[in-house]
Design a protein around this motif. Structure first.
Motif, mmCIF file in Angstrom:
data_model
loop_
_atom_site.group_PDB
_atom_site.id
_atom_site.type_symbol
_atom_site.label_atom_id
_atom_site.label_comp_id
_atom_site.label_asym_id
_atom_site.label_seq_id
_atom_site.Cartn_x
_atom_site.Cartn_y
_atom_site.Cartn_z
ATOM 1 N N LEU A 97 0.581 -1.184 -0.070
ATOM 2 C CA LEU A 97 -0.051 -0.135 -0.134
ATOM 3 C C LEU A 97 0.855 1.196 -0.081
ATOM 4 N N GLN A 98 1.844 1.469 0.760
ATOM 5 C CA GLN A 98 2.742 2.497 0.871
ATOM 6 C C GLN A 98 3.835 2.428 -0.538
ATOM 7 N N THR A 99 4.090 1.224 -0.929
ATOM 8 C CA THR A 99 4.752 1.336 -2.320
ATOM 9 C C THR A 99 4.091 2.096 -3.513
ATOM 10 N N ILE A 100 2.682 1.829 -3.638
ATOM 11 C CA ILE A 100 2.057 2.361 -4.557
ATOM 12 C C ILE A 100 1.827 3.891 -4.630
ATOM 13 N N ILE A 101 1.800 4.451 -3.352
ATOM 14 C CA ILE A 101 1.879 5.945 -3.251
ATOM 15 C C ILE A 101 3.133 6.579 -3.909
ATOM 16 N N GLN A 102 4.340 5.948 -3.650
ATOM 17 C CA GLN A 102 5.674 6.193 -4.439
ATOM 18 C C GLN A 102 5.611 6.052 -5.933
ATOM 19 N N THR A 111 -0.996 15.146 -9.739
ATOM 20 C CA THR A 111 -1.919 15.977 -10.402
ATOM 21 C C THR A 111 -2.446 15.324 -11.616
ATOM 22 N N SER A 112 -1.465 14.456 -12.287
ATOM 23 C CA SER A 112 -1.811 13.724 -13.536
ATOM 24 C C SER A 112 -2.771 12.512 -13.274
ATOM 25 N N LEU A 113 -3.178 12.196 -12.188
ATOM 26 C CA LEU A 113 -4.007 10.999 -11.805
ATOM 27 C C LEU A 113 -5.659 11.360 -11.758
ATOM 28 N N GLU A 114 -6.185 10.333 -12.135
ATOM 29 C CA GLU A 114 -7.724 10.564 -12.122
ATOM 30 C C GLU A 114 -8.248 10.698 -10.682
ATOM 31 N N PRO A 115 -9.267 11.494 -10.369
ATOM 32 C CA PRO A 115 -9.750 11.563 -8.904
ATOM 33 C C PRO A 115 -9.882 10.324 -8.171
ATOM 34 N N GLU A 116 -10.456 9.285 -8.896
ATOM 35 C CA GLU A 116 -10.523 8.104 -7.977
ATOM 36 C C GLU A 116 -9.089 7.449 -7.744
ATOM 37 N N GLN A 117 -8.013 7.770 -8.481
ATOM 38 C CA GLN A 117 -6.947 7.263 -8.143
ATOM 39 C C GLN A 117 -6.465 8.100 -6.904
ATOM 40 N N ARG A 118 -6.584 9.464 -6.787
ATOM 41 C CA ARG A 118 -5.998 10.390 -5.760
ATOM 42 C C ARG A 118 -6.807 10.055 -4.530
ATOM 43 N N GLN A 119 -7.933 9.438 -4.600
ATOM 44 C CA GLN A 119 -9.024 8.933 -3.645
ATOM 45 C C GLN A 119 -8.209 7.761 -2.731
ATOM 46 N N VAL A 120 -7.899 6.667 -3.438
ATOM 47 C CA VAL A 120 -7.144 5.640 -2.878
ATOM 48 C C VAL A 120 -5.816 6.213 -2.150
ATOM 49 N N LEU A 121 -5.177 6.742 -2.869
ATOM 50 C CA LEU A 121 -3.859 7.579 -2.127
ATOM 51 C C LEU A 121 -4.234 8.141 -0.729
ATOM 52 N N ASP A 122 -5.450 9.094 -0.776
ATOM 53 C CA ASP A 122 -5.631 9.732 0.441
ATOM 54 C C ASP A 122 -6.220 8.625 1.449
#
Length: 231
Positions: free
Chosen positions: A199-204, A210-221
């Motif tokens: 889970l930590q690795t995918i953040i890296q 800023t280039s991600l889809e909103p749903e992708q940023r939601q996962v990281l958040d």
């Protein structure tokens, strides 16, 4: 009649119907593991939707449970039942069904929510004209599996069944089965999530968010909010 379009199919299990993300659930609990699966599947779907707006492709969910095909969780795309049996059998079934109506099929897992739109668009372009591009596309996962596989032909059932899944050499064994059938284009390696550390690795790996889809940023958040560093 075969469509001029390709198919992109995301393999999913449905919370409440099947155990899912069992290794992750052992560490963070079933409820959080299911929440990750929902968020991650939505993120992958957002990437697929963006590519489908740019390219001649049709998105699908491949759902593990026939009773869950009408579940509201999967109402964004058309659904197809994975069939029964082990993963190789189910991949072979979906490959056969979609190859009857599409020029190529791209298989995606739901566990790499950081998947860049550019990677998937590149895979589509590579498969759209097999006369000019490699015949197969693989997105290797860092655990030895694959997060993406694309083929313009219906592979034999034996090809799928001769691959050991959830193994350190899954991707290489699939490539070995393809030897002599065409070239393979490899996308960059990505992490797909089975453990809390990943889970930590995918953040890296997500890079410039800023280039991600909103749903992708939601996962990281969501990952950042869970205090997974304590595990």
């Amino acid at each position: 009649m075969v469509s001029r379009q390709g198919a992109i199919v995301i393999f999913v299990k449905t919370p409440g119907f099947s155990p899912l993300k069992t290794r992750l659930a052992q560490t963070i609990g079933q409820a959080q593991a299911e929440q990750f699966h929902r968020l991650s599947a939505a993120a992958v779907a957002a990437v697929v939707k963006e590519v489908a707006q740019q390219k001649q492709v049709t998105p699908y969910w491949a759902v593990a449970e026939e009773a869950a095909l009408p579940d509201p969780l999967w109402n964004q795309f058309s659904t197809i039942f994975q069939g029964t049996g082990n993963l190789g059998t189910r991949l072979a079934h979906v490959n056969q069904v979609l190859s009857e109506t599409h020029e190529f099929v791209i298989f995606l897992g739901a566990d790499a929510p950081q998947l860049p739109v550019d990677y998937l668009a590149d895979a589509v372009d590579r498969l759209a004209n097999v006369a000019e591009h490699p015949q197969f596309v693989m997105g290797p996962a860092d655990d030895g599996g694959f997060y993406l596989f694309g083929t313009p032909i219906c592979l034999s059932r034996e090809t799928w069944l001769n691959v050991p899944y959830s193994a350190a050499n899954t991707g290489e064994m699939l490539l070995a089965q393809l030897e002599g059938q065409g070239n393979v284009y490899r996308l960059p390696v990505l992490t797909d999530v089975d453990t809390v550390q990943e889970l930590q690795t995918i953040i890296q790996e997500a890079g410039d968010e800023t280039s991600l889809e909103p749903e992708q940023r939601q996962v990281l958040d969501w990952i950042r909010q869970q205090n997974f560093l304590e595990y």
